[in-house]
Structure formats: structure tokens, C-alpha cells
Design a protein around this motif. Sequence first.
Motif, PDB file in Angstrom:
ATOM      1  N   VAL A  94      -0.029  -5.434 -11.610  1.00  0.00           N
ATOM      2  CA  VAL A  94      -0.515  -5.050 -10.278  1.00  0.00           C
ATOM      3  C   VAL A  94       0.338  -3.920  -9.709  1.00  0.00           C
ATOM      4  CG1 VAL A  94      -0.866  -5.848  -7.907  1.00  0.00           C
ATOM      5  CG2 VAL A  94      -1.474  -7.335  -9.828  1.00  0.00           C
ATOM      6  N   ASN A  95       1.659  -4.034  -9.862  1.00  0.00           N
ATOM      7  CA  ASN A  95       2.568  -3.054  -9.259  1.00  0.00           C
ATOM      8  C   ASN A  95       2.634  -1.736 -10.019  1.00  0.00           C
ATOM      9  OD1 ASN A  95       3.230  -4.655  -7.117  1.00  0.00           O
ATOM     10  ND2 ASN A  95       5.103  -5.456  -8.028  1.00  0.00           N
ATOM     11  N   ASN A  96       2.054  -1.656 -11.192  1.00  0.00           N
ATOM     12  CA  ASN A  96       1.985  -0.384 -11.889  1.00  0.00           C
ATOM     13  C   ASN A  96       0.640   0.311 -11.705  1.00  0.00           C
ATOM     14  OD1 ASN A  96       4.334   0.517 -13.904  1.00  0.00           O
ATOM     15  ND2 ASN A  96       4.399  -1.702 -13.662  1.00  0.00           N
ATOM     16  N   VAL A  97      -0.302  -0.413 -11.115  1.00  0.00           N
ATOM     17  CA  VAL A  97      -1.597   0.175 -10.769  1.00  0.00           C
ATOM     18  C   VAL A  97      -1.619   0.580  -9.295  1.00  0.00           C
ATOM     19  CG1 VAL A  97      -4.064  -0.339 -10.514  1.00  0.00           C
ATOM     20  CG2 VAL A  97      -2.851  -1.019 -12.594  1.00  0.00           C
ATOM     21  N   LYS A 152       6.637  10.926 -11.946  1.00  0.00           N
ATOM     22  CA  LYS A 152       7.014  11.125 -13.345  1.00  0.00           C
ATOM     23  C   LYS A 152       6.062  10.363 -14.254  1.00  0.00           C
ATOM     24  CE  LYS A 152      10.860  10.599 -16.595  1.00  0.00           C
ATOM     25  NZ  LYS A 152      12.256  10.119 -16.780  1.00  0.00           N
ATOM     26  N   SER A 153       5.569  11.043 -15.271  1.00  0.00           N
ATOM     27  CA  SER A 153       4.604  10.426 -16.183  1.00  0.00           C
ATOM     28  C   SER A 153       5.289   9.359 -17.032  1.00  0.00           C
ATOM     29  CB  SER A 153       3.992  11.488 -17.097  1.00  0.00           C
ATOM     30  OG  SER A 153       3.037  10.913 -17.965  1.00  0.00           O
ATOM     31  N   PRO A 154       4.683   8.188 -17.184  1.00  0.00           N
ATOM     32  CA  PRO A 154       5.292   7.139 -17.993  1.00  0.00           C
ATOM     33  C   PRO A 154       5.286   7.483 -19.485  1.00  0.00           C
ATOM     34  CG  PRO A 154       3.133   6.453 -17.212  1.00  0.00           C
ATOM     35  CD  PRO A 154       3.437   7.750 -16.541  1.00  0.00           C
ATOM     36  N   TYR A 155       6.136   6.806 -20.231  1.00  0.00           N
ATOM     37  CA  TYR A 155       6.270   7.045 -21.672  1.00  0.00           C
ATOM     38  C   TYR A 155       5.052   6.529 -22.433  1.00  0.00           C
ATOM     39  CZ  TYR A 155       8.210   6.522 -26.404  1.00  0.00           C
ATOM     40  OH  TYR A 155       8.431   6.580 -27.758  1.00  0.00           O
ATOM     41  N   PHE A 156       4.581   5.340 -22.067  1.00  0.00           N
ATOM     42  CA  PHE A 156       3.512   4.711 -22.835  1.00  0.00           C
ATOM     43  C   PHE A 156       2.137   5.178 -22.368  1.00  0.00           C
ATOM     44  CE2 PHE A 156       6.966   1.733 -23.693  1.00  0.00           C
ATOM     45  CZ  PHE A 156       6.826   1.585 -25.069  1.00  0.00           C
ATOM     46  N   ASP A 157       1.260   5.383 -23.356  1.00  0.00           N
ATOM     47  CA  ASP A 157      -0.125   5.746 -23.064  1.00  0.00           C
ATOM     48  C   ASP A 157      -0.943   4.539 -22.641  1.00  0.00           C
ATOM     49  OD1 ASP A 157      -0.176   8.634 -24.109  1.00  0.00           O
ATOM     50  OD2 ASP A 157       0.597   7.534 -25.840  1.00  0.00           O
ATOM     51  N   ASP A 188      15.253   0.883 -20.776  1.00  0.00           N
ATOM     52  CA  ASP A 188      14.827   1.218 -19.405  1.00  0.00           C
ATOM     53  C   ASP A 188      13.717   0.292 -18.911  1.00  0.00           C
ATOM     54  OD1 ASP A 188      16.676   3.234 -19.474  1.00  0.00           O
ATOM     55  OD2 ASP A 188      15.237   4.838 -19.805  1.00  0.00           O
ATOM     56  N   LEU A 189      13.968  -1.015 -18.998  1.00  0.00           N
ATOM     57  CA  LEU A 189      12.943  -1.995 -18.651  1.00  0.00           C
ATOM     58  C   LEU A 189      12.656  -2.051 -17.149  1.00  0.00           C
ATOM     59  CD1 LEU A 189      13.568  -2.761 -21.608  1.00  0.00           C
ATOM     60  CD2 LEU A 189      13.316  -5.151 -20.949  1.00  0.00           C
ATOM     61  N   THR A 241       8.788   2.880 -16.417  1.00  0.00           N
ATOM     62  CA  THR A 241      10.106   3.346 -16.875  1.00  0.00           C
ATOM     63  C   THR A 241      10.425   2.948 -18.305  1.00  0.00           C
ATOM     64  OG1 THR A 241      11.246   1.366 -16.041  1.00  0.00           O
ATOM     65  CG2 THR A 241      11.008   3.219 -14.519  1.00  0.00           C
ATOM     66  N   VAL A 242       9.849   1.877 -18.795  1.00  0.00           N
ATOM     67  CA  VAL A 242      10.195   1.379 -20.120  1.00  0.00           C
ATOM     68  C   VAL A 242       9.789   2.396 -21.194  1.00  0.00           C
ATOM     69  CG1 VAL A 242       8.012   0.119 -20.390  1.00  0.00           C
ATOM     70  CG2 VAL A 242      10.061  -0.624 -21.643  1.00  0.00           C
ATOM     71  N   ARG A 243      10.592   2.479 -22.238  1.00  0.00           N
ATOM     72  CA  ARG A 243      10.330   3.460 -23.307  1.00  0.00           C
ATOM     73  C   ARG A 243      11.067   3.048 -24.573  1.00  0.00           C
ATOM     74  NH1 ARG A 243      14.765   6.864 -23.967  1.00  0.00           N
ATOM     75  NH2 ARG A 243      16.378   6.549 -22.376  1.00  0.00           N
TER      76      ARG A 243
END
Length: 519
Positions: free
Chosen positions: A66-69, A227-232, A498-499, A514-516
Motif C-alpha cells: 500500500v505504501n509503495n503505491v 528517484k526511480s526504484p531498482y526493481f521493475d 537497502d531494505l 529502496t531495496v536493490r
Amino acid sequence: MQANPSDVVGRAARFRLGIFLVGPLMALLALAMPAYAEEILRIPYAIDIGTFDPDNGFEVDGISAVNNVYEGLVEYAPGSTQIVGLLAKRWEISNDGLSYTFHLEDGVKFHDGTALTAQAVVGSLERRRDGRLVLSYMLGNVADISAPDDATVVVRLKQPQPSFLDALASAWGPKVISPLALTEHDKSDGATNWLGEHAVGTGPFKLAEFKRGEGYVLERNADYWGKSPYFDKIEIPVVPDIGQQILKLKAGELDVVPTNFPFAQLNHLPAELEVTAAPSMTQYALFIKPGSPLDNPEIRRAVLSAINPSFWVKDVFGPYAELSKSAYQNLMLDPADRIEFPSDIDAAKAAIARLGEVNLVIGLHSAKATYARISDRLIVQLALIGVKATAHVLPPGAAFALKGDPNAPDALLTISSPDAAHPENQARAFFTKDAPLNFYGRSLPEADAIVDVAGTKTDVAERNALYEKAGRLYVESGHLIPLVDVKDVVVHAKGLTDLGQRPAFPPGNIDFATVRWAR
């Protein structure tokens, strides 16, 4: 030397033939291979998402999705209880503590392309405040919300509330929803039905797939303002059984087991797995039933001697927990006078022998293994002083119906974690007379009055001294027994970094933004 014309013609023909053959080959390869390899994070949820509506559900496992959307005005910084801007780049608080003026970030768009405006924020906050939704209480002190211009939001409170920014930064704090989506899908229900399985926020990820009971997929927001996240892509299967989660992690079918990995197994992980442990506000405590044997101060002191967590904390949690210092989480408040458990087992044994037979029943809020490990140690320790204790897991939801129940257990073993990092949130959730998680409905007016005063203070040292004083009264009266504060422990494939865990959030809620991979 002059070239032979026939040689030149031959070379040209071979070149054209090569082009003829290579062209189709490259086209086939282009069809067979993607333009790039997608970066996908696979993380399970043990509990299915009840609703994706950010205003209408107290999601725990699913709050990271929810918090990433969706995004709010402010947030807690990763690994901290410091409040930083999110959709608000800065803010001011009036001298009387009643008005909060937020200045919005520029160039923010919702996932449907609608531009973020102050009016959109006002609409979302009013929905949260006025919609009679599960989380409406968080804005219960808000008198008025206005937008003097397109980039400014002013929130005016009914009375000063120094914990207001913490409420906004909470994992369940107010989020901003697309006004277009709210309008299009409002079927006289504030769009709650549609938002249960759909989402239009401003966050770094979009909700791409919602399959109740099966799993969820988030896809990177290509137009994200930050900033664009690492994961697609984030793939979130629903896997209720922790054993299955662990097997899938070891088989490489998952990248993370976010929570509930058995502490006893953490020292024996295979080489391809590792642990990230972060500060947390997960505090295990015993809440005490009125009229139980523990109301007797002598029995309570003897019991405290036996269950002293210094005897068993390392056995249960290894290096991932510490003794609780007060009725508040150690990260929330560092008390000047910390709780000290008595430890004279012989004196405790003598007291129980003198007082007669003592029997205790401990109710466990959850069937998770950690509850059983703690209760097993408590039962063994209590047996050393002659107290006969038993423990059983309560049915789902039963912990919230203990008030006035004559058959309720003498003590409830549970986790006391607030919805935000301010001591006010802890006291008002668990301790005061009308607190929703005052499990047994105990009342201590003297302590409640101190909390009332503490809630008006903006000086941190002054407020903490008052909250500490009230907390000590709750503990000394037998309201509760704080035991241990436990870290947020995530087990994952080696190299994940970077969790972005936040202490005030439920354990295991890593930040997909942030995780990558550390590659």
C-alpha cells in the motif's frame, strides 16, 4: 597494387549475402529475447490483503505494498523515527500549535496522469476524516482542511496535538488518492468498494494485479516524480505457511522471507541466505486481568522474579532482542529510571510457599512459534517457585473481547506496538481507560491524568518525563508487564540490500522503492 575487378565484385556479393543472412538472424534474436532482463523481487505475504484502500483497512503484512503505491505528506525516514517530507517538501506549524501549512512537491502526477494539486490532497484528507472509515480516527482532531493555492495545504486542528505529524507519518497515515479515481468510482460509498482491489496513487509502484487469496503484482511507475526504484516488478504470492516460505526461499523461488523466520534457525542458514536485522518497536508484554492472582503485590513480585526476561531472552531470541526498559518501546522513549525485575528466586519460592497454591493461565495472542517459545520459558521459570502455569492460544480475534469475561486468562501475552512513534500513540492505544487495546479494560485515573498533560507538551524531555511517570504507574499497578523489545529480522537471498525498514512499521515491511541487489 591495383585490385582485380573480379575480386572486388566477389567481395561485394559475399558482403550482400552476409547482410541478407545476418538481418533475419538478428530479427529472430530480437523476438526471442526481451530488450533487457526485468529485475523482479519475489516476496511472500503470510496474510492476504483485506483491502487496498489506504483509508479503510489496518493491513499489517500488506502495508508495504500500500505504501509503495500511495504516498502521504510526510513519512518516517528509513531506519529512524525522524519525520521527513514526502509529497510535502516543507511545512510550518503555527505558534499556537493549531495550524500546519504544507508546501507540495512540484511535478507530481497520479498513476492515471492527473496532476497532484492541493485540492487533491484536501479531498483525500477529507475522505479519511469524514468517511467513517477504519482509519478515520487518525484525523479525528482535524477541524478544517483548506487549499489557499494549488501548491499549499493548511490543516487546522481542534486542539494542539504535538503527535500530529507522527500520525501523518504512520504506516497507516493518510495517503493521497487520485481525485479522478475517487469521482469516477464513487457509487455512494466514497469509492471504497472499487478501492478495495484497485489503486491510483502517486507512489513509485503501480498496482498491476490483484488476485485475492493468490497474490499481487506491483509494476514500477515509469513517470515517478522521485528517484526511480531498482526493481521493475514486485511479485507477492500469498503463502500462509512459514515452512513453505522457507522452502521456497531455499529453492530460489522467493527472494525474501520478511517475517516469522524461526529465531532458532538463524544461526544455521545456508551460505546463499543472510539476515538483515533492524531496530523495531515490537515489544512483547503481559497484560494482566483484573482480579487475577497477580493483583496481589506479593504474588506479583514473586512472579516477576521468576519470569525475569534476563533469564531467557537470549535463549528465545539470540542477539535479536533486548530487555524492555519501560512500558514504552526502547526506541520510543529512553527512561531515566528503567524497569528492574527482581531476581531472588529463593525469596520468590518462599513467598509462594507462604501464600499458598497459585495457578496462572496465560493466553497467547497468536499461534506463531515465538509466542510458544516465550510461554514455555515462563512456565518453566514459574514452576521453579511453585507457581503452576499453563498457556493456550486464543482463537482469532478473542484477545479483543477479554474485557469483563470471567473466563479470560489471567494474563495475555501479546505484542504492544503503536501505530506511530510518539509516546502518545502507545499510551492512548494500550493504557488509558478507553484505549482500544486496553485488553482487560483496566483503569488508573492518576496515570491517565498525567498522559493528558503529557499530550500537550512540545518539549521532548518534558513530555517524555511525564509519559515515563505514567508508564511506571501502569506497570506498578499491575496493568502490564513489559518483557522484551525484538528487532525486525528479515531473511533474504545474499546481496539484497537497502531494505528501508522503519522502526515504527510492522516487522518485515521493507521498502520496495529502496531495496536493490548489491551488484
